[in-house]
Write a protein that holds these residues in place. Structure first.
Motif, PDB file in Angstrom:
ATOM      1  N   GLY A 205     -55.072 -38.133  15.959  1.00 39.72           N
ATOM      2  CA  GLY A 205     -55.660 -38.487  14.665  1.00 39.72           C
ATOM      3  C   GLY A 205     -56.357 -37.325  13.990  1.00 39.72           C
ATOM      4  N   SER A 206     -56.380 -36.180  14.653  1.00 38.87           N
ATOM      5  CA  SER A 206     -56.956 -34.984  14.023  1.00 38.87           C
ATOM      6  C   SER A 206     -56.047 -34.533  12.892  1.00 38.87           C
ATOM      7  CB  SER A 206     -57.071 -33.838  15.034  1.00 38.87           C
ATOM      8  OG  SER A 206     -58.023 -34.161  16.012  1.00 38.87           O
ATOM      9  N   VAL A 207     -56.635 -33.915  11.876  1.00 35.80           N
ATOM     10  CA  VAL A 207     -55.797 -33.418  10.788  1.00 35.80           C
ATOM     11  C   VAL A 207     -55.830 -31.892  10.731  1.00 35.80           C
ATOM     12  CG1 VAL A 207     -56.081 -35.544   9.437  1.00 35.80           C
ATOM     13  CG2 VAL A 207     -57.476 -33.546   8.912  1.00 35.80           C
ATOM     14  N   LEU A 208     -54.660 -31.371  10.417  1.00 31.57           N
ATOM     15  CA  LEU A 208     -54.491 -29.919  10.326  1.00 31.57           C
ATOM     16  C   LEU A 208     -54.641 -29.506   8.870  1.00 31.57           C
ATOM     17  CD1 LEU A 208     -51.367 -28.068  11.865  1.00 31.57           C
ATOM     18  CD2 LEU A 208     -52.764 -27.177  10.032  1.00 31.57           C
ATOM     19  N   ILE A 209     -55.492 -28.526   8.657  1.00 29.88           N
ATOM     20  CA  ILE A 209     -55.691 -27.977   7.314  1.00 29.88           C
ATOM     21  C   ILE A 209     -55.260 -26.519   7.348  1.00 29.88           C
ATOM     22  CG2 ILE A 209     -57.420 -27.373   5.575  1.00 29.88           C
ATOM     23  CD1 ILE A 209     -58.988 -29.904   6.691  1.00 29.88           C
ATOM     24  N   SER A 210     -54.308 -26.184   6.499  1.00 29.13           N
ATOM     25  CA  SER A 210     -53.812 -24.814   6.462  1.00 29.13           C
ATOM     26  C   SER A 210     -54.635 -24.043   5.431  1.00 29.13           C
ATOM     27  CB  SER A 210     -52.327 -24.830   6.088  1.00 29.13           C
ATOM     28  OG  SER A 210     -51.807 -23.519   6.094  1.00 29.13           O
ATOM     29  N   GLU A 211     -55.251 -22.954   5.873  1.00 27.44           N
ATOM     30  CA  GLU A 211     -56.193 -22.229   5.023  1.00 27.44           C
ATOM     31  C   GLU A 211     -55.706 -20.840   4.638  1.00 27.44           C
ATOM     32  OE1 GLU A 211     -60.239 -23.715   7.438  1.00 27.44           O
ATOM     33  OE2 GLU A 211     -59.677 -21.609   7.385  1.00 27.44           O
ATOM     34  N   SER A 212     -55.924 -20.486   3.401  1.00 20.46           N
ATOM     35  CA  SER A 212     -55.782 -19.103   2.899  1.00 20.46           C
ATOM     36  C   SER A 212     -54.368 -18.654   2.553  1.00 20.46           C
ATOM     37  CB  SER A 212     -56.320 -18.068   3.889  1.00 20.46           C
ATOM     38  OG  SER A 212     -57.600 -18.377   4.329  1.00 20.46           O
ATOM     39  N   GLY A 213     -54.342 -17.783   1.554  1.00 26.15           N
ATOM     40  CA  GLY A 213     -53.129 -17.051   1.220  1.00 26.15           C
ATOM     41  C   GLY A 213     -52.094 -17.836   0.455  1.00 26.15           C
ATOM     42  N   MET A 214     -52.472 -19.009  -0.080  1.00 28.07           N
ATOM     43  CA  MET A 214     -51.480 -19.752  -0.848  1.00 28.07           C
ATOM     44  C   MET A 214     -51.529 -19.335  -2.301  1.00 28.07           C
ATOM     45  SD  MET A 214     -51.472 -23.235   1.177  1.00 28.07           S
ATOM     46  CE  MET A 214     -52.025 -22.711   2.782  1.00 28.07           C
ATOM     47  N   ASN A 215     -50.428 -18.768  -2.777  1.00 29.63           N
ATOM     48  CA  ASN A 215     -50.404 -18.258  -4.147  1.00 29.63           C
ATOM     49  C   ASN A 215     -49.904 -19.289  -5.128  1.00 29.63           C
ATOM     50  OD1 ASN A 215     -51.305 -15.625  -3.476  1.00 29.63           O
ATOM     51  ND2 ASN A 215     -49.278 -15.228  -2.609  1.00 29.63           N
ATOM     52  N   GLU A 216     -48.957 -20.075  -4.700  1.00 34.32           N
ATOM     53  CA  GLU A 216     -48.405 -21.081  -5.619  1.00 34.32           C
ATOM     54  C   GLU A 216     -48.235 -22.418  -4.912  1.00 34.32           C
ATOM     55  OE1 GLU A 216     -44.191 -19.816  -6.381  1.00 34.32           O
ATOM     56  OE2 GLU A 216     -45.154 -17.896  -5.864  1.00 34.32           O
ATOM     57  N   ALA A 217     -48.004 -23.435  -5.727  1.00 32.32           N
ATOM     58  CA  ALA A 217     -47.903 -24.784  -5.180  1.00 32.32           C
ATOM     59  C   ALA A 217     -46.826 -24.879  -4.098  1.00 32.32           C
ATOM     60  CB  ALA A 217     -47.633 -25.773  -6.314  1.00 32.32           C
ATOM     61  N   ALA A 218     -45.772 -24.086  -4.248  1.00 33.13           N
ATOM     62  CA  ALA A 218     -44.686 -24.121  -3.258  1.00 33.13           C
ATOM     63  C   ALA A 218     -45.192 -23.736  -1.859  1.00 33.13           C
ATOM     64  CB  ALA A 218     -43.553 -23.176  -3.682  1.00 33.13           C
ATOM     65  N   ASP A 219     -46.193 -22.855  -1.811  1.00 35.96           N
ATOM     66  CA  ASP A 219     -46.767 -22.479  -0.508  1.00 35.96           C
ATOM     67  C   ASP A 219     -47.456 -23.677   0.132  1.00 35.96           C
ATOM     68  OD1 ASP A 219     -45.954 -19.814  -0.874  1.00 35.96           O
ATOM     69  OD2 ASP A 219     -47.821 -19.313  -1.919  1.00 35.96           O
ATOM     70  N   ALA A 220     -48.130 -24.463  -0.695  1.00 33.25           N
ATOM     71  CA  ALA A 220     -48.792 -25.672  -0.182  1.00 33.25           C
ATOM     72  C   ALA A 220     -47.733 -26.641   0.341  1.00 33.25           C
ATOM     73  CB  ALA A 220     -49.631 -26.319  -1.273  1.00 33.25           C
ATOM     74  N   HIS A 221     -46.638 -26.794  -0.406  1.00 37.82           N
ATOM     75  CA  HIS A 221     -45.572 -27.701   0.037  1.00 37.82           C
ATOM     76  C   HIS A 221     -45.030 -27.266   1.391  1.00 37.82           C
ATOM     77  CE1 HIS A 221     -44.859 -28.721  -4.467  1.00 37.82           C
ATOM     78  NE2 HIS A 221     -45.863 -29.396  -3.933  1.00 37.82           N
ATOM     79  N   GLN A 222     -44.913 -25.957   1.566  1.00 37.00           N
ATOM     80  CA  GLN A 222     -44.421 -25.431   2.840  1.00 37.00           C
ATOM     81  C   GLN A 222     -45.391 -25.775   3.971  1.00 37.00           C
ATOM     82  OE1 GLN A 222     -43.364 -21.267   2.298  1.00 37.00           O
ATOM     83  NE2 GLN A 222     -42.906 -21.128   4.489  1.00 37.00           N
ATOM     84  N   ALA A 223     -46.687 -25.640   3.699  1.00 38.14           N
ATOM     85  CA  ALA A 223     -47.693 -25.975   4.719  1.00 38.14           C
ATOM     86  C   ALA A 223     -47.626 -27.463   5.060  1.00 38.14           C
ATOM     87  CB  ALA A 223     -49.092 -25.600   4.226  1.00 38.14           C
ATOM     88  N   TYR A 224     -47.437 -28.320   4.051  1.00 44.57           N
ATOM     89  CA  TYR A 224     -47.318 -29.758   4.301  1.00 44.57           C
ATOM     90  C   TYR A 224     -46.085 -30.044   5.161  1.00 44.57           C
ATOM     91  CZ  TYR A 224     -50.674 -30.423   0.398  1.00 44.57           C
ATOM     92  OH  TYR A 224     -51.764 -30.388  -0.427  1.00 44.57           O
ATOM     93  N   GLU A 225     -44.998 -29.339   4.855  1.00 43.38           N
ATOM     94  CA  GLU A 225     -43.767 -29.503   5.641  1.00 43.38           C
ATOM     95  C   GLU A 225     -43.998 -29.189   7.121  1.00 43.38           C
ATOM     96  OE1 GLU A 225     -40.629 -30.645   4.963  1.00 43.38           O
ATOM     97  OE2 GLU A 225     -41.809 -31.346   3.247  1.00 43.38           O
ATOM     98  N   LEU A 226     -44.891 -28.230   7.348  1.00 40.12           N
ATOM     99  CA  LEU A 226     -45.180 -27.810   8.728  1.00 40.12           C
ATOM    100  C   LEU A 226     -46.101 -28.795   9.447  1.00 40.12           C
ATOM    101  CD1 LEU A 226     -45.718 -24.004   8.028  1.00 40.12           C
ATOM    102  CD2 LEU A 226     -43.835 -25.006   9.342  1.00 40.12           C
ATOM    103  N   GLY A 227     -46.618 -29.771   8.712  1.00 37.21           N
ATOM    104  CA  GLY A 227     -47.469 -30.775   9.352  1.00 37.21           C
ATOM    105  C   GLY A 227     -48.916 -30.770   8.884  1.00 37.21           C
ATOM    106  N   ALA A 228     -49.256 -29.816   8.011  1.00 36.51           N
ATOM    107  CA  ALA A 228     -50.622 -29.799   7.479  1.00 36.51           C
ATOM    108  C   ALA A 228     -50.822 -31.023   6.588  1.00 36.51           C
ATOM    109  CB  ALA A 228     -50.873 -28.528   6.677  1.00 36.51           C
TER     110      ALA A 228
END
Ligand SMILES: O=P(O)(O)OC[C@@H](O)[C@@H](O)c1c[nH]c2ccccc12
Length: 257
Positions: A205-228
């Motif tokens: 039930g822990s949540v993963l938060i991916s931090e830093s270095g995201m330049n555009e929304a697509a980077d966030a989508h990639q982090a979500y894809e990885l499980g963040a």
């Protein structure tokens, strides 16, 4: 009048005077738990960051309340406020102003070394503190974690390798941030998130938060894809002419243009 009546009357006067002289703890708008918010949906923890040691000045003159309201209006899951003065040009005052203005969780982003800082963060309206595993002895980490937890605060535990992730899990951390920026070399890579997602205790039930270095929304989508389930974004939002649009794109409320 009995002696008890007299004593009680005197006591009430005495205590009214004391109450009036007692330093008032400030009231802030109520804020939900970030953990609950992120368990329901993916989100962007949006940061107020005037400057950083790796980039120098980013937006020194920002109106922090205006910026925070833009973030909140776009549906930010939480607002992170850098309070370190020396290296990030933030302040506790920035934190207070933001905490008064918004009704989403507020993270006091600083380098915690003492219980006093945790109390100061809470008094300034923060509902979350950051603890950086790489920056603390195991005993300090555990002590500060328990302390903040007992105060009813949430704790984001930041890690950047497998050994640190294990420590965070052993501590019982539920909000775990993987910093894509190596704080020693400043090199940024989403590989960090990819690697640690493979070892992450999602079942607990822990949540993963991916931090830093995201330049555009697509980077966030990639982090979500990885499980963040969350991303923490500073510089890109501070430099953007349209931070609300950035957040909406990252959370899929608006298509990328
Ligand atoms: O500006 P960026 O690259 O989007 O990064 C935001 C945030 O992750 C970064 O400010 C940060 C992550 N961990 C920290 C610890 C201390 C100070 C700052 C940070």
């Amino acid at each position: 009048m009995t002696i008890l009546d007299k004593i009680m009357e005197t006591k009430r006067q005495e205590i009214t005077a004391y109450e009036n002289s007692y330093p008032k703890t400030e009231r802030y708008p109520d804020k939900p738990k970030l953990l609950d918010t992120l368990r329901k949906s993916r989100g962007v923890i949006s940061e107020i960051k005037r400057a950083s040691p790796s980039k120098g000045a980013i937006r020194m003159e920002v109106d922090v309340v205006e910026q925070a309201l833009k973030y909140e209006g776009a549906g930010a899951a939480a607002i992170s406020v850098l309070t370190d003065e020396q290296y990030f040009k933030g302040s506790i005052d920035d934190l207070k102003k933001v905490a008064h203005a918004v009704s989403v969780p507020v993270l006091c982003k600083d380098f915690m070394v003492s219980e006093i800082q945790v109390e100061r963060a809470k008094a300034a309206g923060a509902t979350i503190i950051l603890l950086i595993v790489a920056a603390l002895e195991e005993e300090e980490l555990e002590r500060l974690f328990r302390y903040a937890d007992a105060l009813g605060m949430e704790i984001l535990v930041e890690v950047h390798d497998a050994a640190e992730l294990e420590k965070a899990v052993a501590l019982g951390a539920q909000l775990i941030g993987v910093n894509n920026r190596d704080l020693k070399t400043f090199k940024v890579s989403l590989e960090r998130t990819a690697e640690l997602a493979g070892k992450f205790p999602f079942d607990s039930g822990s949540v993963l938060i991916s931090e830093s270095g995201m330049n555009e929304a697509a980077d966030a989508h990639q982090a979500y894809e990885l499980g963040a389930q969350g991303v923490l974004v500073g510089e890109a939002l501070m430099r953007s002419e349209n931070p609300a649009g950035w957040i909406r794109q990252a959370t899929g409320q608006e298509a990328a243009r």
